[in-house]
Design an enzyme around this catalytic site. Structure first.
Site, PDB file in Angstrom:
ATOM      1  N   GLY A  86      13.950  61.728 -21.419  1.00  0.00           N
ATOM      2  CA  GLY A  86      14.276  61.562 -22.829  1.00  0.00           C
ATOM      3  C   GLY A  86      15.278  60.476 -23.161  1.00  0.00           C
ATOM      4  N   ILE A 140       7.775  58.786 -25.014  1.00  0.00           N
ATOM      5  CA  ILE A 140       8.123  59.651 -23.889  1.00  0.00           C
ATOM      6  C   ILE A 140       8.556  58.828 -22.685  1.00  0.00           C
ATOM      7  CG2 ILE A 140       5.775  59.780 -22.912  1.00  0.00           C
ATOM      8  CD1 ILE A 140       6.276  62.864 -22.628  1.00  0.00           C
ATOM      9  N   CYS A 141       9.481  59.392 -21.902  1.00  0.00           N
ATOM     10  CA  CYS A 141       9.870  58.809 -20.614  1.00  0.00           C
ATOM     11  C   CYS A 141       9.988  59.968 -19.629  1.00  0.00           C
ATOM     12  CB  CYS A 141      11.161  57.987 -20.735  1.00  0.00           C
ATOM     13  SG  CYS A 141      12.634  58.946 -21.139  1.00  0.00           S
ATOM     14  N   ARG A 142      10.846  59.867 -18.634  1.00  0.00           N
ATOM     15  CA  ARG A 142      10.961  60.945 -17.649  1.00  0.00           C
ATOM     16  C   ARG A 142      11.679  62.155 -18.233  1.00  0.00           C
ATOM     17  NH1 ARG A 142      14.678  62.390 -13.420  1.00  0.00           N
ATOM     18  NH2 ARG A 142      13.553  63.435 -11.735  1.00  0.00           N
ATOM     19  N   MET A 147       8.526  63.625 -19.639  1.00  0.00           N
ATOM     20  CA  MET A 147       7.423  63.999 -18.756  1.00  0.00           C
ATOM     21  C   MET A 147       7.789  65.177 -17.857  1.00  0.00           C
ATOM     22  SD  MET A 147       4.638  62.379 -19.403  1.00  0.00           S
ATOM     23  CE  MET A 147       3.705  62.844 -17.937  1.00  0.00           C
TER      24      MET A 147
END
Length: 109
Positions: free
Chosen positions: A64, A60-62, A88
């Site tokens: 995708g 996961i990141c901010r 996120m």
């Protein structure tokens, strides 16, 4: 690329957060492993030690994009990895908790 929506994640699923330190400090999913994408190759061993041997790595990141890059790298290494669609931002939008290192409510930067 293998992708799953946030809503498919269950408690106990292994989550790898590849956002940078300032994003992590603002808020993250409780229990996630944090290895920033900028340090990922150098710290790859931390992932292989922490990840479940026969389990899936949810990246996961901010939003995708960065997690998609890391997911592709992990798949090439033979690891069962999936990108968490929406990152996120969607995690928070669906009401999942975002916390600081101190366990207080956090936010997505």
């Amino acid at each position: 690329m293998p992708t799953v929506p946030v809503t498919d994640l269950k408690d106990g699923d292994f989550l790898l957060d590849v956002r940078e330190d300032d994003e992590w400090q603002a808020g993250h999913a409780e229990g996630a492993l944090h290895i920033p994408i900028s340090e990922f190759v150098a710290r790859y061993g931390e992932l292989t030690e922490a990840a479940p041997q026969d389990g899936r790595v949810h990246v996961i990141c901010r939003s995708g994009g960065r997690s998609a890059q890391v997911t592709m790298y992990l798949v090439q290494q033979g690891i069962d990895a999936v990108n968490v669609d929406g990152g996120m931002q969607y995690w928070h939008a669906t009401g999942r908790p975002v916390v600081t290192d101190e366990g207080k409510p956090g936010f997505v930067l």
